[in-house]
Design a protein around this motif. Sequence first.
Motif, PDB file in Angstrom:
ATOM      1  N   ASP A   1      -5.287  -1.999  -4.738  1.00  0.00           N
ATOM      2  CA  ASP A   1      -4.908  -1.490  -3.359  1.00  0.00           C
ATOM      3  C   ASP A   1      -4.392   0.116  -3.650  1.00  0.00           C
ATOM      4  O   ASP A   1      -4.299   0.595  -4.807  1.00  0.00           O
ATOM      5  CB  ASP A   1      -3.429  -2.226  -2.897  1.00  0.00           C
ATOM      6  CG  ASP A   1      -3.247  -1.629  -1.455  1.00  0.00           C
ATOM      7  OD1 ASP A   1      -4.039  -1.294  -0.622  1.00  0.00           O
ATOM      8  OD2 ASP A   1      -1.763  -1.654  -0.925  1.00  0.00           O
TER       9      ASP A   1
ATOM     10  N   HIS B   1      -2.505   3.533  -1.751  1.00  0.00           N
ATOM     11  CA  HIS B   1      -1.612   4.117  -0.687  1.00  0.00           C
ATOM     12  C   HIS B   1      -1.356   5.681  -0.858  1.00  0.00           C
ATOM     13  O   HIS B   1      -1.262   5.841  -2.153  1.00  0.00           O
ATOM     14  CB  HIS B   1      -0.217   3.545  -0.495  1.00  0.00           C
ATOM     15  CG  HIS B   1      -0.622   2.191   0.204  1.00  0.00           C
ATOM     16  ND1 HIS B   1      -0.007   1.929   1.491  1.00  0.00           N
ATOM     17  CD2 HIS B   1      -0.975   1.049  -0.239  1.00  0.00           C
ATOM     18  CE1 HIS B   1      -0.193   0.870   1.808  1.00  0.00           C
ATOM     19  NE2 HIS B   1      -0.724   0.168   0.835  1.00  0.00           N
TER      20      HIS B   1
ATOM     21  N   HIS C   1       1.136  -5.626  -2.874  1.00  0.00           N
ATOM     22  CA  HIS C   1      -0.336  -5.699  -1.871  1.00  0.00           C
ATOM     23  C   HIS C   1      -1.342  -6.416  -2.998  1.00  0.00           C
ATOM     24  O   HIS C   1      -2.270  -7.098  -2.420  1.00  0.00           O
ATOM     25  CB  HIS C   1      -0.759  -4.612  -1.147  1.00  0.00           C
ATOM     26  CG  HIS C   1       0.365  -4.227  -0.319  1.00  0.00           C
ATOM     27  ND1 HIS C   1       0.205  -3.192   0.782  1.00  0.00           N
ATOM     28  CD2 HIS C   1       1.459  -4.569   0.082  1.00  0.00           C
ATOM     29  CE1 HIS C   1       1.224  -2.988   1.758  1.00  0.00           C
ATOM     30  NE2 HIS C   1       2.027  -4.043   1.097  1.00  0.00           N
TER      31      HIS C   1
HETATM   32 MG    MG Z   1      -1.685  -1.934   1.116  1.00  0.00          MG
END
Ligand code: MG
Length: 391
Positions: free
Chosen positions: A242, A244, A276
Amino acid sequence: MGFETKNANLRPAGNPVAIVVVAAGTSRRFGKDKLTEQWRGRTVLEHAVSAMRAAYPAARVALVVRPDRVETERDRWDASSVLIVPGGERRQDSVRNGVTALDLDDDALVLVHDGARPFVPVRDVRAVAEAAAREGAAVLVAPIHDTVKRVDSDGFVVATVPRERLVRSLTPQGFRAGVLRGAWATTQALEWTDEAALIESLGGRVATVPGDARNMKVTRPGDLEALAGARASRIRVGQGVDVHPFAAERAMWLCGVELPSEVGLDGHSDADAALHAVTDGILGACGQGDIGQHFPPSDPQWRGVASSRFVERALKLAAERGWRVVSCDLTILAERPRIGPHRDAMRARLAELLGIDAEDVGLKATTCEGMGFVGRSEGLVAIALVTLEQR
Ligand code: MG
């Protein structure tokens, strides 16, 4: 929430499943109660119940124990999912008490399992339930590999028994509740070894399901360790990645811990990229899609929520298929924040969420030496490898 599984596997032929675990015997051979022997912090009986529930997590469970153990066991089990039922004189009375206590419809499937068989594989439990849904009654069996002799009362061989048509009977045994009640109502017999034998004696058909031969009863000291070492298990590894971006005015959540940081992570939920990635790793290992499918950013109910909820939901989905997490290795690629000072707290929180020991959680961090979007400190990347086991 539209999240409960509709997987037909979990309700064979549409019939609800109930479980009776019989643990009302006395274990003379062991010298003490074999069902309270421990392996990895759980008793034989706890392993047996959890092995059955791994196959059908929504099933109602009747745990049949000696009458003098009822109070103790009621304190140990969650009453909303496990009904503690006093056993009878004989095994057959105990099974009947368990089935009666569950108050099942005739088309419900009841799986009867020995409390002394701690390691029945999920796929065997489901195979018995599916056969019982089709045929009315089914037993799990294993082949006999040794030559079998019939002997006389002096111990001399009378005959060598052809073993091609012989099998060992294991548990669980599965029945439509109506079939079992019909047999109880019509039998003239006073005693039977197990419920399959009762149905056979009435001329009923009992299907056999080939099972794992290592699904043995714990009968002697040392058996539990040996069985645990030999038991069949399947392993899957899931990967989750993931990314971000950093954002001012946002909190920096990683592994369910809020870290002190001048920037936070931008995103729809709390933007905990580590959780995540872990969620995707769990979903990936059990073939259940990805985080975006289960928790779409377009759905307002996930706005600002703690990402621990995603992990919990993914674990539930995995558990419904018999999988549990055994380890997780996580790598964070970031120029900031500094992970080192918070590593222990992050590992502890992640271990707690996953239901494993902190030493089964790896957490590493690396910078990107100034290269790329991570190097320019525009955001961070989390990569998780999650290992799941199914027994
Ligand atoms: Mg995420």
